[in-house]
Scaffold this active site. Structure first.
Site, PDB file in Angstrom:
ATOM      1  N   ARG A   1       0.848  -1.198   0.000  1.00  0.00           N
ATOM      2  CA  ARG A   1       0.000   0.000   0.000  1.00  0.00           C
ATOM      3  C   ARG A   1       0.877   1.239   0.000  1.00  0.00           C
ATOM      4  O   ARG A   1       0.600   2.222  -0.668  1.00  0.00           O
ATOM      5  CB  ARG A   1      -0.949   0.019   1.212  1.00  0.00           C
ATOM      6  CG  ARG A   1      -1.676   1.358   1.329  1.00  0.00           C
ATOM      7  CD  ARG A   1      -2.917   1.404   2.204  1.00  0.00           C
ATOM      8  NE  ARG A   1      -2.944   0.523   3.332  1.00  0.00           N
ATOM      9  CZ  ARG A   1      -2.217   0.678   4.454  1.00  0.00           C
ATOM     10  NH1 ARG A   1      -1.389   1.702   4.589  1.00  0.00           N
ATOM     11  NH2 ARG A   1      -2.319  -0.192   5.427  1.00  0.00           N
TER      12      ARG A   1
ATOM     13  N   TYR B   1     -15.344  17.390 -16.073  1.00  0.00           N
ATOM     14  CA  TYR B   1     -15.781  15.999 -16.111  1.00  0.00           C
ATOM     15  C   TYR B   1     -16.889  15.800 -15.069  1.00  0.00           C
ATOM     16  O   TYR B   1     -16.771  16.275 -13.934  1.00  0.00           O
ATOM     17  CB  TYR B   1     -14.577  15.109 -15.812  1.00  0.00           C
ATOM     18  CG  TYR B   1     -14.919  13.657 -15.629  1.00  0.00           C
ATOM     19  CD1 TYR B   1     -15.379  12.904 -16.691  1.00  0.00           C
ATOM     20  CD2 TYR B   1     -14.785  13.047 -14.397  1.00  0.00           C
ATOM     21  CE1 TYR B   1     -15.691  11.572 -16.520  1.00  0.00           C
ATOM     22  CE2 TYR B   1     -15.088  11.712 -14.217  1.00  0.00           C
ATOM     23  CZ  TYR B   1     -15.551  10.988 -15.286  1.00  0.00           C
ATOM     24  OH  TYR B   1     -15.870   9.667 -15.123  1.00  0.00           O
TER      25      TYR B   1
ATOM     26  N   ASP C   1      -6.438  19.303 -14.536  1.00  0.00           N
ATOM     27  CA  ASP C   1      -6.781  17.974 -15.050  1.00  0.00           C
ATOM     28  C   ASP C   1      -6.387  17.970 -16.526  1.00  0.00           C
ATOM     29  O   ASP C   1      -7.049  18.563 -17.371  1.00  0.00           O
ATOM     30  CB  ASP C   1      -8.288  17.732 -14.865  1.00  0.00           C
ATOM     31  CG  ASP C   1      -8.699  16.335 -15.337  1.00  0.00           C
ATOM     32  OD1 ASP C   1      -7.976  15.737 -16.153  1.00  0.00           O
ATOM     33  OD2 ASP C   1      -9.762  15.860 -14.889  1.00  0.00           O
TER      34      ASP C   1
ATOM     35  N   LYS D   1      -7.510   6.909 -19.585  1.00  0.00           N
ATOM     36  CA  LYS D   1      -7.745   7.441 -20.923  1.00  0.00           C
ATOM     37  C   LYS D   1      -6.469   7.305 -21.762  1.00  0.00           C
ATOM     38  O   LYS D   1      -5.982   6.219 -21.926  1.00  0.00           O
ATOM     39  CB  LYS D   1      -8.239   8.882 -20.809  1.00  0.00           C
ATOM     40  CG  LYS D   1      -9.314   9.083 -19.710  1.00  0.00           C
ATOM     41  CD  LYS D   1     -10.608   8.353 -19.998  1.00  0.00           C
ATOM     42  CE  LYS D   1     -11.558   8.291 -18.814  1.00  0.00           C
ATOM     43  NZ  LYS D   1     -11.892   9.541 -18.174  1.00  0.00           N
TER      44      LYS D   1
END
Ligand SMILES: *Cc1c(COP(=O)(O)O)cnc(C)c1O
Length: 387
Positions: free
Chosen positions: A50, A103, A175, A200
């Protein structure tokens, strides 16, 4: 090293030291934990996956390299990256000034999650930088931008807005999912943080959900790393491998996406059944000049409207053959979708329409098929819907 070389080599250097196996590709380290010799020191540098994992670490060095940043951090999704940034940076009473065209998932996160923790958001039309200046308040800690925006492909001036934000002591997050570092470099334009949905273009093959943050500010890096470990928003080793593999062809893919998109956008503009074609590379785009100045290419995303409103748009989308009707974007396969009922359906209708997300709007992610085949599909579909 140039972009193409970094994309291939950084994080994938063969280890030819004693005990190294010389792998040409960094392998997938599927170990949740790492044994050590001494109690108080991880022998190989890793303690628990982690916190850090060798495959993820390799990806993060590649991410940093392609952005020209000091650090990269890989997350389990684009939204996990955003959540981690927001939680690391903000506290109750803070304000975010955000572009009003974002978005849909980012809006949901801001309005339905962050709001619960007492963080307020002021949305502005950031295509005009002076709107950002007017919105800045004493408690504004973050200016959140997307450019080009999803879905309307609006642009904002990263350099001008960063200078306004910095005068007010706020952090600027961009972004950069649509442009990728290949076409746009937010940090070089004075922003503080570049954020991605690697789902993406960066991964590029529609087979992994992931996110990334790239930045050079040490203090903010430490805060985000701490938050990622505390909240567990990491990317798995397997997905880290996939994203590394994707990045190796990012420059080639982005160039081809751009070339295909220009052809498709020009085709759509020539069709009488189509209106309002938006693509930053078209001279008709209201911010084409800014796009030329701020970006090194215009990407693979196009939006347009079909004449005949919602019904025509639905019929168009359901009649496509080569292009798949699906959410997501930035992969090798062309995808089309209806923002008003899919990716942006959670924005109330009135707000959607004020922004320009009409019922006739179609978002097209131009893939890497031969452009002629994509155009043939669009042409046949326009004909089939009788337009
Ligand atoms: C898809 C997307 C996101 C969210 O990323 P996920 O990986 O789906 O969580 C954020 N911003 C933009 C611009 C996107 O297109």
């Amino acid at each position: 090293m140039e972009f193409e070389t970094e994309a291939i080599h950084v994080g994938d250097e063969p280890n030819l030291e004693v005990g190294g196996t010389g792998d040409i590709n960094t392998p997938i380290h599927l170990s949740s934990t790492f044994a050590r010799r001494e109690v108080d020191k991880p022998t190989g540098g890793y303690a628990y996956s982690r916190t850090d994992n060798p495959t993820r670490h390799a990806l993060e060095s590649k991410l940093a390299a392609i952005e020209g940043a000091k650090h990269g951090i890989a997350f389990s999704s684009g939204l996990a990256a955003e959540t981690s940034l927001f939680l690391a940076l903000l506290k109750a009473g803070d304000n975010i000034v955000a572009f009003d065209d974002l978005y849909g998932g980012t809006k949901r996160l801001l309005d339905k999650v962050m709001a619960k923790f007492g963080v307020s958001v002021t949305y502005v039309d950031a295509t005009n930088s002076s709107n950002v200046r007017k919105a800045m308040r004493k408690n504004t800690r973050l200016v959140w931008l997307e450019t080009p925006t999803n879905p309307l492909l609006k642009l904002c001036d990263i350099r001008a807005i960063s200078s306004i934000a910095h005068e007010h002591g706020a952090v600027v997050g961009v972004d950069n999912t649509f442009a990728t570092p290949y076409f746009q470099r937010p940090l070089e334009l004075s922003a503080d943080v570049s954020v991605y949905s690697t789902t993406k273009y960066i991964n590029g093959h529609s087979d992994s959900i992931g996110g990334a943050i790239m930045l050079s500010d040490e203090t903010l890096y430490e805060k985000i790393k701490f938050l990622q470990n505390a909240a567990g928003t990491l990317l798995s080793a397997f997905d880290s491998y996939l994203v590394m593999r994707g990045i190796k062809t990012l420059p080639l893919r982005m160039r081809e996406h751009g070339l295909n998109a220009v052809k498709v956008a020009e085709f759509l503009e020539s069709q009488s059944a189509v209106s309002k074609v938006r693509y930053p590379g078209l001279e008709s785009h209201p911010q084409h000049e800014l796009a030329k100045r701020q970006m090194n290419g215009f990407g693979g995303m196009i939006t347009f409207e079909v004449k005949g409103g919602r019904r025509a748009a639905m019929k168009f989308l359901e009649s496509l053959r080569l292009v798949s009707l699906a959410e997501d974007l930035g992969g090798v396969k062309s995808l089309a979708e209806h923002p008003a009922s899919m990716t942006h359906s959670e924005i109330p209708r009135k707000a959607r329409e004020e922004l320009g997300i009409s019922e006739a709007l179609i978002r097209l992610s131009v893939g890497l098929e031969n452009a002629d085949d994509i155009i043939m599909d669009l042409k046949a579909t326009l004909k089939a819907v009788g337009r």
